[in-house]
Structures are given as structure tokens and as C-alpha cells.
Design an enzyme around this catalytic site. Structure first.
Site, PDB file in Angstrom:
ATOM      1  N   TYR A  52     -10.397  -1.092   0.620  1.00 49.01           N
ATOM      2  CA  TYR A  52     -10.314  -1.157   2.079  1.00 49.01           C
ATOM      3  C   TYR A  52     -10.086   0.208   2.710  1.00 49.01           C
ATOM      4  O   TYR A  52      -9.393   1.061   2.158  1.00 49.01           O
ATOM      5  CB  TYR A  52      -9.199  -2.108   2.523  1.00 49.01           C
ATOM      6  CG  TYR A  52      -9.729  -3.481   2.872  1.00 49.01           C
ATOM      7  CD1 TYR A  52     -10.470  -3.680   4.030  1.00 49.01           C
ATOM      8  CD2 TYR A  52      -9.531  -4.562   2.025  1.00 49.01           C
ATOM      9  CE1 TYR A  52     -10.985  -4.925   4.344  1.00 49.01           C
ATOM     10  CE2 TYR A  52     -10.040  -5.818   2.333  1.00 49.01           C
ATOM     11  CZ  TYR A  52     -10.773  -5.989   3.500  1.00 49.01           C
ATOM     12  OH  TYR A  52     -11.290  -7.217   3.809  1.00 49.01           O
ATOM     13  N   ASP A 111       0.793  -1.228   0.000  1.00 54.90           N
ATOM     14  CA  ASP A 111       0.000   0.000   0.000  1.00 54.90           C
ATOM     15  C   ASP A 111       0.821   1.272   0.000  1.00 54.90           C
ATOM     16  O   ASP A 111       0.346   2.315  -0.451  1.00 54.90           O
ATOM     17  CB  ASP A 111      -0.957   0.002   1.191  1.00 54.90           C
ATOM     18  CG  ASP A 111      -2.071  -1.028   1.037  1.00 54.90           C
ATOM     19  OD1 ASP A 111      -2.467  -1.287  -0.115  1.00 54.90           O
ATOM     20  OD2 ASP A 111      -2.540  -1.569   2.045  1.00 54.90           O
ATOM     21  N   LEU A 114      18.225   2.105  19.836  1.00 53.95           N
ATOM     22  CA  LEU A 114      17.535   0.955  19.255  1.00 53.95           C
ATOM     23  C   LEU A 114      16.200   1.341  18.637  1.00 53.95           C
ATOM     24  O   LEU A 114      15.543   2.289  19.066  1.00 53.95           O
ATOM     25  CB  LEU A 114      17.304  -0.117  20.326  1.00 53.95           C
ATOM     26  CG  LEU A 114      18.535  -0.644  21.055  1.00 53.95           C
ATOM     27  CD1 LEU A 114      18.142  -1.698  22.074  1.00 53.95           C
ATOM     28  CD2 LEU A 114      19.550  -1.205  20.056  1.00 53.95           C
ATOM     29  N   HIS A 148      -8.164 -12.845   6.940  1.00 56.19           N
ATOM     30  CA  HIS A 148      -9.582 -12.546   6.694  1.00 56.19           C
ATOM     31  C   HIS A 148     -10.117 -13.499   5.629  1.00 56.19           C
ATOM     32  O   HIS A 148      -9.673 -13.465   4.482  1.00 56.19           O
ATOM     33  CB  HIS A 148      -9.749 -11.098   6.233  1.00 56.19           C
ATOM     34  CG  HIS A 148     -11.177 -10.663   6.136  1.00 56.19           C
ATOM     35  ND1 HIS A 148     -11.552  -9.440   5.605  1.00 56.19           N
ATOM     36  CD2 HIS A 148     -12.339 -11.269   6.499  1.00 56.19           C
ATOM     37  CE1 HIS A 148     -12.864  -9.331   5.644  1.00 56.19           C
ATOM     38  NE2 HIS A 148     -13.359 -10.433   6.178  1.00 56.19           N
TER      39      HIS A 148
END
Length: 765
Positions: free
Chosen positions: A471, A386, A674, A684
């Protein structure tokens, strides 16, 4: 009774009634007889006005419209007259694809934030498509200083080791338009007979539309995309309405006239071209399933079939908001941070402080993927990365009262993407404080001592929503009063689907007469740059073990004794935990500073995820998102490793621009700055209840960052939202119980702003 007495009593009665009416009218407003307006709640909490914000957080603010305009003017001047508006650019043109904030180096930012040094130079990162050069390529340019740029620096080779191949570039909106022009005007008429028969075909396919898939091919250099065709349903999602036709379009050529269809798939069979499909249909060799156009009614529509009912519950601030938002900065009595939106990576927050102490430098979304399965070519080959489409780019206006509480604070976002001028997305963020209706902690004692103590469970939330094709991802950063931070995403929107045929139920569930809801996984990756009591941190793993033990007071017996196991993780390899493998239940980053009890001050990373299995490493595209191999990984922070993904990974996953496994080089992580890299996701399998679209309930994952011996006690012990009373005290008295005062302190009416909507076509503004 005499007549005179009767008249006197009647007169007194009239006077009494008149007096009562006057008293009643005194309580009414003079605006036509309506009831008097109740006192309005204050809009700003008087005790904290004006609220102060750390001005040092400005280095993280997204670019303003003025800065974006200045960068675009500078690029236009220095890149020559051949620059074309990306909204109209063809593959053979030069254009500015995007301009966004170039984040400052951490050392420079901290020198300013913590030591009063000069603010880092504000710079922009511009991505340029050079399609008009003899060797087309993609370049990344840093432009600065802002707001008055005077230089640009090509950082492509420095960051990527060489020029970026042109075929890796994301697809422009104009490229999609040219593909649709090719499909509907040049190609579909070749199969008009079939389409009239099956799908109510109209001139140039006006009742149909396409949906892209990705990746685009099978090897580096390819740019061939499967497009599925669906009914175009006005006012409803087209995604559950496939007609069974899928086209493989080769659009690698710089001239759209040279683009071709490589393969056709129709209702379970492959064809070489639409002409071949039409010829076989005319010869009676195609078994056509008629797919009705279901329109926008019934369960396909998001419009409710019932009238509105009573208004849902509304939260408000009886004494004014307890937080403030100034630009990109949020502060409350407990929390302060700066928020922003990466055009491609999505929401991010910086310089996160609790009670004035920084606990994290950066928490940000890095990437999201949706990996599908199916028995059609489009469904079986789809893996959306995405970030290439733009998690920030495809953010949507937030709907007051639905996406966020009605009285939330809403913030706009300015961007320059595929355009020559900046644009504004209204209401891109919302910020709100919310009573969760759940105590943060409580205890009611009826043993020995009788008392009640608890803390109201309120949270501060920053939210944005991205709609990536079908979505919708809701991104939340949630700040709790005990120093915990919760990061999560919720999936809603429409499922992707395929035409149901053959053994379709191996790949999902049937959700319509001809619709298969295709199985898929969602995964998101997050960068968590914790600075726990300083920059130098250590990673610790703790868990449990049952150890056989002789019962000390009766040695002839044995017991299984539960104890804690502790391990210091010293290298990046030790701190990389594969998805599906054993991960310590307690993993935390800690400093070498101790709390009052002698324990290292730490923050625990607690992941809440039920991710599907990662893509096997044998897959040729898996290298594009190798972060998906890991539930959690801890690495040294490096400026040259700013992100775990790249917008160029989608269209060349076979030779990815960024491979996350390169970050895990077995260097020491003991006493270093870090970064924890967290993966959260879920499997799904679409089902009937995903129609009309998917609900957020049960489709939310993420992680917590929780204090672990960071304090000497729970910091909410000092919360002003605490409630405590004992037996013998009057719990209805204000001086004992603040909640008893609500009848006085919360009898105001909130200012309800008029409903507004940020619009649908903001990219065209």
C-alpha cells in the site's frame, strides 16, 4: 497601363512585402527563427522578498547528515568494538537500528519560542539491538548535545518500566534476507516436483518471492511468521499473484541455522512440512490447481496501453510563489510552521501559527494499521502495525507532476536507519499552493441589491508518501485561508491478496482466476496538540435536539423546535468517544478568553471517516492498538505520553510496550494543556476495479481543525484574494476586479524544471 508604370507598381509591391517581412521578423528571436520567448514568471514574489522565518522553529528540524554522522561516531566509540553494521547484523550481533531526533520537551521549546529563552539542547534518540549480550535486549539511548555529542543516557527503564525483550524488536532487512535464503535454498527444493508442476519452478525459486505477514506468532515470546509465495513479475506488482503456498517460519533462534518451518499451507490444506507436501503430491493425494504466470502485460501492469495525450492542466505562480521553504520551515502571508518526518511514526508539523498566533503546537501521524481477513493462514492472521515497519522509513521519492504538482517545492529527508552512515531520500516532501477550483466562499445577489462577492479557494499543502509493502499512503497537511487545517490520508497502491479456494467470497471478491482480494480495514491515528489562545483549554461538546414547544402565538398548537445542546467535558473518560458510538457533531477545544461576542475562542475537531468496526477486545492482539477503540479522545498532555503507539507493539502485541488506554485515566481536562487523539479509517472490500491497483478517489479520510468563535469574523474577509463588484461597476476593469488583470499579470511562462526522479534504491546509496 505602360510597361514603365507596371514596373514601378511591381517594385512598390516588392518593397511593401519586404517591409512586412521585416516587421514580422522583428517579432522573432535570433536563435534560428523561432518565436520570441515569452516573459518568464518570477521565481520569488517581489513584494515579500526576503521572506522571514521564525528561527525559533529550529528545535523541530530533523537531524542533518552532519548530526547523524556525529551521533554514529559517538556510539561507535562508546559501545565498543563489537558493534556491527545493521545492514549485515545477524540476530546474535549488537547493532544500531536507528538514529533520529529526540523531540524537545514542550516547556523548554515554548520558553525559547515565546519568551526568548535559550534553545533546547538538540539530542538524538538511538535504538540499539544488543543481540550479543548474555541476555539480549533492546535499549533506547539519548545522545547529546548536538552537533558535538558528549553524553549518552539510557532511557529504556525510565520510559518502558524495564528492559525491552529482544523478541519485540522489528525485523531487520538482513533478517528478511536470511529467511529468504532459508526458504529458497534450503526448503523449497524439498517440494521441487510440486512446484515444477504448478508454478513453473526455476532453480532456487528465481521466479518466486515472499511477502511477510505480522504479528509473528500467537503469544509473547514468539517470532514465527507466515510468509506467502507469489510470482515474481518484473515491472509489475506481485501482490495479486499468489501461488497458494504459505509457510510458517520460526525465526526466534539467534542462529539462523536453527530456524525451522512449523507448518505448510497449500491451496486449502495444511501440512507439517514441505517434505510431507511433496510426498503426498508424488502419491497423487494433492489436488493441484495450476496457476499460470501472467507476466506483466494486460491489466496487471501499471504501464498504460495507450500513447500519451495532450498535457494535463498545469498550475503555476504568475507573480512568483506566495510561500517560501527554508530548511524545515514554511511560511506564507497567513501560515508559518515547521515540518518533519518521524522515521517510524511518519509526517509531523510543529509550532503552527495563523496570522502570527499559534493555534497548535503539534499535529502528527502516530500509527497506521491494516487488519485483514481471509481463509488462508497468512490472510486471516495479518494485522500490519505500520509504525514498526517505519512510516517515515518507507517514504518514497515524490514524482513531479504525479504525486505533487509539477512546480511544487521539493525537500529532501536525511536519515540513519539500519546503516552506519546517513542517507538521503530525495524529494521526500513537497510543498505547494493550489487553487482548488472551488470558492472558499461566495454569494451572487439578485435580490434587492445586486452584487457578487467571493474568495478564491487556495490552500497551502505539505505532502509525503509512504509505501508500506503493497500500500501507498499519501499524507496531506492542508492549510486554508480561513484558519482551518485539514489533515488526511489517501490509500492507493496494490491490494493484498490470497489464493482463491473454497468459501473465499466470504472474505472479499475474486479479482483474478485464482486471486481473492481480501477484505481489510485501514486506520490511522493522529496526535493533535491544540493550544487555543494559550495552553489552558477546555473541551466542549455541542449538538442538536428537537424540543416540543407550544407555539407562542397560537398556544393550541405544538411545534418541534430545534435548539443547541452544550456540555462541558470535564474528565478524560467523558471525552473518550468509542468508535461506532455516539459522538457530538461539534467538539471543540476552547480557551477562557472570549471573542468580541462573548463566546470562548475555540477550534473545532471535525472528523471525516467511515472506519470499519474495531477489533473486538476479546482478541489477544487488540491491546497493541487500543487507540482504535476510539473515534476521538481528549487527554491531558504529558511528556511521558509522547505517542499512542510503539514500534515494539507489532512483534509483541500480546504485551504491548504502549497501551493507549493507559492515557485515559479519568483525570481532569478542565483548564489543562490538552491533546486530542483522532482516529480515521475505512473499510475496503477489494473489487475488480482495484486491478491493477487501488485509486485514491473515495479512499481518503481525515479531519478538519476549524476556527469556532476563535475570531470575531471570518479572517478571510481580509484576504487579498477577495473579489467584489456591484451592479453598475465595470467588472472587466482592473481597478474593480483583479481577475480582469490576468491578461496582463499572468502572461508569463513558468520556468519548467527538467524532470528528475529520486531513484529506487536510495537505501543502498
Amino acid at each position: 497601363m505602360t510597361q514603365k508604370t507596371t514596373l514601378v507598381l511591381l517594385a512598390l509591391a516588392v518593397i511593401t512585402i519586404f517591409a512586412l517581412v521585416c516587421v514580422l521578423l522583428a517579432g522573432r528571436s535570433g536563435d534560428g527563427g523561432g518565436l520570441s520567448q515569452p516573459l518568464h514568471c518570477p521565481s520569488v514574489l517581489p513584494s515579500v522578498q526576503p521572506r522571514t522565518h521564525p528561527s525559533q522553529s529550529q528545535p523541530f528540524a530533523d537531524l542533518s547528515p552532519e548530526e547523524l554522522t556525529a551521533v554514529m561516531s559517538f556510539l561507535t566509540k562508546h559501545l565498543g568494538p563489537g558493534l556491527v553494521d545493521a545492514a549485515q547484523a545477524r540476530p546474535s550481533d549488537n547493532c544500531v537500528f536507528s538514529v533520529e531526533l529526540q523531540l524537545p520537551a514542550k516547556a523548554a521549546a515554548l520558553a525559547h519560542l515565546d519568551r526568548g529563552g535559550p534553545p533546547p539542547v538538540r539530542e538524538a534518540l538511538a535504538i540499539i539491538f544488543f543481540g550479543g549480550q548474555p541476555k539480549p535486549n533492546v535499549s533506547e539511548l539519548v545522545v547529546g548535545p548536538l552537533p558535538h555529542p558528549s553524553y549518552m543516557r539510557d532511557v529504556t527503564v525510565e520510559r518502558h518500566g524495564g528492559p525491552l525483550p529482544y523478541y519485540r524488536r522489528p525485523v531487520l532487512d538482513r533478517e528478511y534476507q536470511d529467511i529468504e535464503e532459508m526458504i529458497f535454498h534450503r526448503e523449497l527444493p524439498q517440494a521441487s516436483g510440486l512446484l515444477h508442476h504448478c508454478c513453473f519452478y526455476k532453480h532456487q525459486g528465481q521466479n518466486l518471492l515472499t511477502m511477510t505477514t505480522a504479528p509473528r506468532g500467537l503469544q509473547s515470546g514468539d517470532r514465527a511468521t507466515w510468509f506467502g509465495l507469489y510470482y515474481n513479475l518484473s515491472g509489475a506488482g506481485f501482490y495479486p499473484h499468489p501461488i497458494g503456498l504459505e509457510l510458517l517460519i520460526d525465526h526466534k533462534a539467534l542462529d539462523p541455522a536453527l530456524w525451522t518451518i512449523q507448518k505448510v499451507f497449500y491451496q486449502g490444506r495444511y501440512y507439517e512440512s514441505l517434505t510431507q507436501l511433496e510426498d503426498q503430491f508424488e502419491a497423487g493425494l494433492v489436488n493441484v490447481v495450476l496457476v499460470p504466470n501472467n507476466g506483466t502485460g494486460g491489466s496487471w501492469s501499471l504501464k498504460s496501453s495507450v500513447p500519451p495525450g495532450p498535457a494535463p492542466p498545469l498550475q503555476f505562480h504568475p507573480q512568483g510563489p506566495r510561500f517560501s521553504v527554508q530548511g524545515s520551515q514554511v511560511s506564507s502571508s497567513l501560515w508559518a510552521f515547521s515540518f518533519g518526518l518521524g522515521a517510524f511514526s511518519g509526517p509531523r508539523i510543529f509550532d503552527i501559527r495563523f496570522q502570527g498566533e499559534r493555534v497548535a503546537y503539534e499535529i502528527s501521524v502516530q500509527e497506521a494499521i491494516a487488519l485483514y481477513g481471509g481463509n488462508s493462514p497468512a490472510s486471516m492472521s495479518t494485522c500490519y502495525v505500520d509504525g514498526s515497519f517505519g512510516i517515515g522509513k518507507y517514504s518514497t521519492p515524490l514524482i513531479r507532476g504525479v504525486d505533487c504538482p509539477y512546480l511544487a517545492t521539493y525537500v529532501d529527508w536525511h536519515f540513519l536507519l539500519e546503516s552506519q552512515a546517513p542517507k538521503t531520500l530525495r524529494d521526500a516532501f513537497c510543498v505547494f499552493e493550489q487553487n482548488q477550483g472551488l470558492p472558499l466562499r461566495r454569494h451572487h445577489s439578485d435580490f434587492y441589491s445586486h452584487y457578487f462577492g467571493g474568495v478564491v479557494g487556495t490552500v497551502l499543502v505539505v505532502r509525503s508518501v509512504s509505501t508500506l509493502l503493497n500500500y501507498d499512503y499519501i499524507w496531506d497537511m492542508v492549510f486554508h485561508p480561513n484558519g482551518a487545517i485539514e489533515v488526511k490520508f489517501h490509500a492507493t497502491g496494490y491490494i493484498s491478496s490470497a489464493f482463491f479456494f473454497g468459501a473465499g467470497e466470504k472474505f472479499g471478491n475474486r479479482v483474478g482466476a485464482h486471486t481473492l482480494g481480501t477484505v481489510h480495514t485501514h486506520s490511522a491515528h493522529f496526535k493533535v496538540d491544540l493550544d487555543v489562545a494559550g495552553l489552558k483549554n477546555w473541551a466542549w461538546a455541542e449538538d442538536m435536539a428537537f424540543v416540543p414547544t407550544i407555539v407562542p402565538w397560537q398556544p393550541e398548537y405544538q411545534m418541534q423546535r430545534l435548539q443547541v445542546t452544550r456540555k462541558l467535558l470535564e474528565t478524560e473518560e467523558e471525552a473518550a468517544f468509542p468508535l461506532g458510538g455516539a459522538t457530538p457533531r461539534y467538539l471543540y477545544l476552547a480557551s477562557n478568553h472570549s471573542n468580541k461576542w462573548g463566546h470562548r475562542r475555540g477550534y473545532r475537531i471535525q472528523i471525516l471517516s467511515f472506519a470499519g468496526k474495531p477489533l473486538p477486545q476479546e482478541s489477544p492482539i487488540e491491546k497493541a492498538f487500543t487507540w482504535g477503540r476510539y473515534h476521538l479522545a481528549v487527554t491531558q498532555r504529558k511528556e511521558e505520553e509522547p505517542s499512542s503507539s510503539s514500534i515494539f507493539n507489532q512483534n509483541d502485541p500480546w504485551t504491548p510496550t504502549v497501551n493507549f488506554t493507559d492515557f485515559i485515566s479519568n483525570e481532569t481536562i478542565a483548564g489543562e494543556d490538552l491533546v486530542a487523539w483522532v482516529t480515521a479509517g475505512f473499510l475496503h472490500i477489494p473489487h475488480a476495479e482495484d486491478i491493477p491497483n487501488t485509486v485514491t478517489a473515495g479512499n481518503s479520510v481525515g479531519f478538519f481543525l476549524r476556527p469556532y468563535n476563535f475570531f470575531d469574523e471570518d479572517p478571510s474577509f481580509h484576504s487579498a484574494d477577495s473579489i467584489y463588484f456591484r451592479e453598475g461597476q465595470d467588472a472587466t476593469a482592473c481597478e474593480v476586479n483583479p481577475l480582469a488583470c490576468l491578461s496582463q499579470t499572468a502572461t508569463c511562462a513558468p520556468e519548467i524544471p527538467a524532470f528528475s526522479h529520486g531513484g529506487f534504491a536510495y537505501r543502498d546509496n
